[in-house]
Write a protein that holds these residues in place. Structure first.
Motif, PDB file in Angstrom:
ATOM      1  N   LYS A  62     -16.195   1.870 -37.026  1.00 61.37           N
ATOM      2  CA  LYS A  62     -16.881   2.755 -37.970  1.00 61.37           C
ATOM      3  C   LYS A  62     -17.653   3.801 -37.171  1.00 61.37           C
ATOM      4  CE  LYS A  62     -17.316  -0.588 -41.680  1.00 61.37           C
ATOM      5  NZ  LYS A  62     -16.125  -0.094 -42.301  1.00 61.37           N
ATOM      6  N   SER A 114     -11.548   3.514 -38.144  1.00 62.30           N
ATOM      7  CA  SER A 114     -10.750   2.936 -39.230  1.00 62.30           C
ATOM      8  C   SER A 114     -10.215   4.030 -40.150  1.00 62.30           C
ATOM      9  CB  SER A 114     -11.594   1.958 -40.040  1.00 62.30           C
ATOM     10  OG  SER A 114     -12.554   2.656 -40.804  1.00 62.30           O
ATOM     11  N   VAL A 128     -10.409  -0.045 -35.863  1.00 61.52           N
ATOM     12  CA  VAL A 128     -11.230  -0.657 -36.911  1.00 61.52           C
ATOM     13  C   VAL A 128     -12.696  -0.225 -36.827  1.00 61.52           C
ATOM     14  CG1 VAL A 128      -9.727  -2.660 -37.144  1.00 61.52           C
ATOM     15  CG2 VAL A 128     -11.611  -2.726 -35.500  1.00 61.52           C
ATOM     16  N   ASN A 171      -4.498   3.301 -36.589  1.00 57.69           N
ATOM     17  CA  ASN A 171      -5.948   3.436 -36.508  1.00 57.69           C
ATOM     18  C   ASN A 171      -6.565   2.168 -35.941  1.00 57.69           C
ATOM     19  OD1 ASN A 171      -5.166   5.307 -38.879  1.00 57.69           O
ATOM     20  ND2 ASN A 171      -7.260   5.889 -38.394  1.00 57.69           N
TER      21      ASN A 171
END
Length: 71
Positions: free
Chosen positions: A32, A17, A30, A28
């Motif tokens: 992490k 992200s 999403v 981008n």
């Protein structure tokens, strides 16, 4: 001894992200960092990882170095 499938892992950091990796000109994802690390941990534990490459900004790669020290 169990022989596991051999795999090669290729990662493009634009799956992360904007908050995790900064904005890219092509968009981008999403994900992490913790999500990416969970996937890499799973692959490491369940497959014979024969190699890996990472495409992304050099200033972000330190996160992967830190992860690698822990596995």
């Amino acid at each position: 001894m169990c022989i596991r499938d051999s795999i090669y892992v290729s990662i493009d950091l634009d799956v992360l992200s904007v908050d995790e990796a900064g904005k890219t000109p092509w968009g981008n994802g999403v994900m992490k960092w913790d999500d990416l690390f969970e996937i890499l941990r799973y692959l490491h534990e369940n497959f014979n990882v024969v190699g890996m490459d990472v495409c992304g900004p050099k200033e972000k790669l330190w996160r992967l170095d830190e992860f690698e020290k822990g596995i």
